[in-house]
Design an enzyme around this catalytic site. Structure first.
Site, short mmCIF file in Angstrom:
data_model
loop_
_atom_site.label_atom_id
_atom_site.label_comp_id
_atom_site.label_asym_id
_atom_site.label_seq_id
_atom_site.Cartn_x
_atom_site.Cartn_y
_atom_site.Cartn_z
N ASP A 143 87.82 102.24 68.95
CA ASP A 143 86.84 101.43 68.23
C ASP A 143 85.46 102.08 68.22
O ASP A 143 84.88 102.36 69.28
CB ASP A 143 86.77 100.05 68.92
N HIS B 202 92.00 93.68 63.54
CA HIS B 202 90.79 93.07 64.11
C HIS B 202 91.12 91.71 64.74
O HIS B 202 92.00 91.01 64.26
CB HIS B 202 89.73 92.91 63.01
N CYS C 293 85.03 97.46 61.30
CA CYS C 293 86.34 97.42 61.99
C CYS C 293 87.48 96.91 61.12
O CYS C 293 88.43 97.63 60.83
CB CYS C 293 86.26 96.53 63.23
N ASP D 211 88.03 104.15 64.04
CA ASP D 211 88.02 103.32 62.82
C ASP D 211 86.71 103.42 62.03
O ASP D 211 86.67 103.18 60.84
CB ASP D 211 88.36 101.85 63.14
CA LIG Z 1 85.13 99.63 64.76
#
Ligand SMILES: [Ca+2]
Length: 444
Positions: free
Chosen positions: A22, A115, A61, A285
């Site tokens: 992330d 997510h 995200c 991401d």
């Molecule tokens: Ca992210």
């Protein structure tokens, strides 16, 4: 025509380990950032192929992940922020893990792959392993200093933190599923905020040596339509050089912490003798502004957030340790992984397999990469080419409400050249290229 080393017919089904990190910038040792301690990702790059010019389609995200996992661009998923499920627009789409599941693989995920709150049970062979209770809260010892500050540390074991538990459980999963073909998606949530990780990772960096961006201002001539959403709380947390340094310190510590957890999972893959039969994809991401353009956030079309790390390792590949400088879109991962595993490609895919680059990283390839962000006054469609980035902002009435052109050989993102008469022909050329090359079909 598949490369010889990829002859799927003679080999057993290859597993896939898809690691999604992330908000990881390509600010890693293997990407040339020698100040970062990332030995495990570096080792993966040394035994696989690193993509220097991989871009996410939206630096947010859910939008980025939805695009990658469905294999289509955001204008099809209609997910531009963290507010919608891709199944609203595409109820019957076959996702990447679902396609593997449909082809006899055990498809499984842990932690943040889709997510939070936008899970997709159809993708998996067994229920998602939720780690909510231990994500930032709940498992910290009494008195642990978590009170909304972005950067805190404590001398605690790795598995006090979510990603430490993710690594523990991923090891258990690998032991449990090792005898069947699997598609295993692992979500690592650091270095996403908050910058919480054990002290030993903080101690890897000396705050006095952390350099601040030399471009801490918005581009000169930035059109109003391109004005980023400001995060007031992050602005406050980065309001002095000391705070800015601490913020970067936290990001770097969490990068090294994430790297260590990834290393534990990759080590277990070796221990179980699965490495020789497992395709590994490591992907960030979206990036994150750490002071570039004066921003401490994501959700822009600048290099700091659109450019992402991407490393692919395939059993038997020849080009170990090669760095590829060709443009790759994140949406290209879906068809690539399918091709590597010998699966047919679903017809709905809009990405393009980059298996040919794994065979020869220097071949002639696409000349640009595409990203977009849904701004306050319209959609910013952005295209990175060899030397330039061109972004066009399209309002709801389908009229262009602003344009940006940056020349990375000169002032880079310091000056918007779209308003400079000397660059009129370059702008026109890029505007045409954007429309001609946008995948899928240019919407306006
Ligand atoms: Ca992210």
């Amino acid at each position: 025509m598949l490369p010889e080393w990829l002859n799927a017919e003679e080999m057993p089904k290859k597993n896939v380990l898809f690691i999604i990190v992330d908000d990881l910038r390509p600010e890693l040792n293997c990407y040339g950032s020698k100040h970062i301690v990332s030995p495990n990702i570096d080792n993966l790059a040394a035994t696989g192929m690193l993509f220097n010019r991989a871009y996410c389609q939206v630096a947010i995200c859910s939008a980025s992940r939805s695009s990658v996992l469905t294999g289509v661009y955001p204008d099809k998923t209609k997910v531009y922020w963290n507010d919608k499920h891709f199944r609203d627009a595409l109820p019957d789409v076959t996702t990447l893990p679902q396609h593997f599941r449909n082809n006899g693989y055990h498809s499984i995920s842990i932690s943040k792959v889709y997510h939070d709150g936008f899970e997709d049970p159809k993708s998996w062979s067994e229920p998602l392993m939720e780690l909510k209770g231990i994500r930032n809260e709940g498992k910290f010892p009494a008195g642990f200093p978590f009170s909304g500050q972005p950067t805190r540390d404590a001398d605690v074991p790795d598995n006090i933190h979510c990603d430490g538990v993710t690594a523990d459980r991923s090891i258990e999963v690998l032991r449990r599923i090792k005898n069947k073909p699997f598609f295993f998606a692992v979500g690592i949530i650091r270095p996403h905020l908050s910058y919480l990780c054990p002290k030993k990772y903080w101690d890897l960096y000396d705050p006095n040596e952390i350099k601040l961006s030399e471009h801490p201002f918005l581009p000169k001539g930035l059109p109003g339509a391109a004005m980023p959403y400001m995060n007031e709380s992050l602005k406050k947390r980065t309001s002095s050089d000391d705070l800015r340094r601490e913020f970067k310190h936290g990001y770097y510590a969490c990068t090294s912490f994430a790297d260590a957890q990834i290393g534990r999972i990759l080590d277990e893959l070796e221990n179980l003798k699965l490495a020789d039969n497992t395709i590994i994809v490591l992907w960030g991401d979206n990036g994150f502004h750490l002071g570039e353009q004066g921003l401490w956030m994501k959700a822009t079309n600048f290099e700091a957030t659109t450019r992402v790390p991407l490393i692919v390792r395939v059993p038997g590949m020849k080009n170990k340790g090669v760095k590829c400088n060709r443009f790759v879109d994140s949406v290209d991962i879906y068809p690539t992984v399918c091709e590597l595993a010998g699966l047919t490609l679903p017809e709905h895919l809009e990405g393009k397999s980059f298996v040919p680059l794994l065979e020869d990283a220097g071949i002639v390839w696409q000349q640009c990469s595409f990203s977009q962000i849904n701004g306050k006054k319209g959609m910013g469609y952005s295209m990175r080419t060899e030397n330039y980035r061109y972004t066009e902002w399209v309002g709801t009435d389908e009229k262009t409400v602003g344009a940006e052109l940056y020349d990375y050989r000169n002032a880079g993102e310091d000056i918007n050249l779209a308003i400079d008469k000397n660059f009129k022909s370059i702008v026109e050329e890029h505007a045409k290229m954007l429309r001609d090359n946008w995948r899928p079909k240019w919407p306006y």
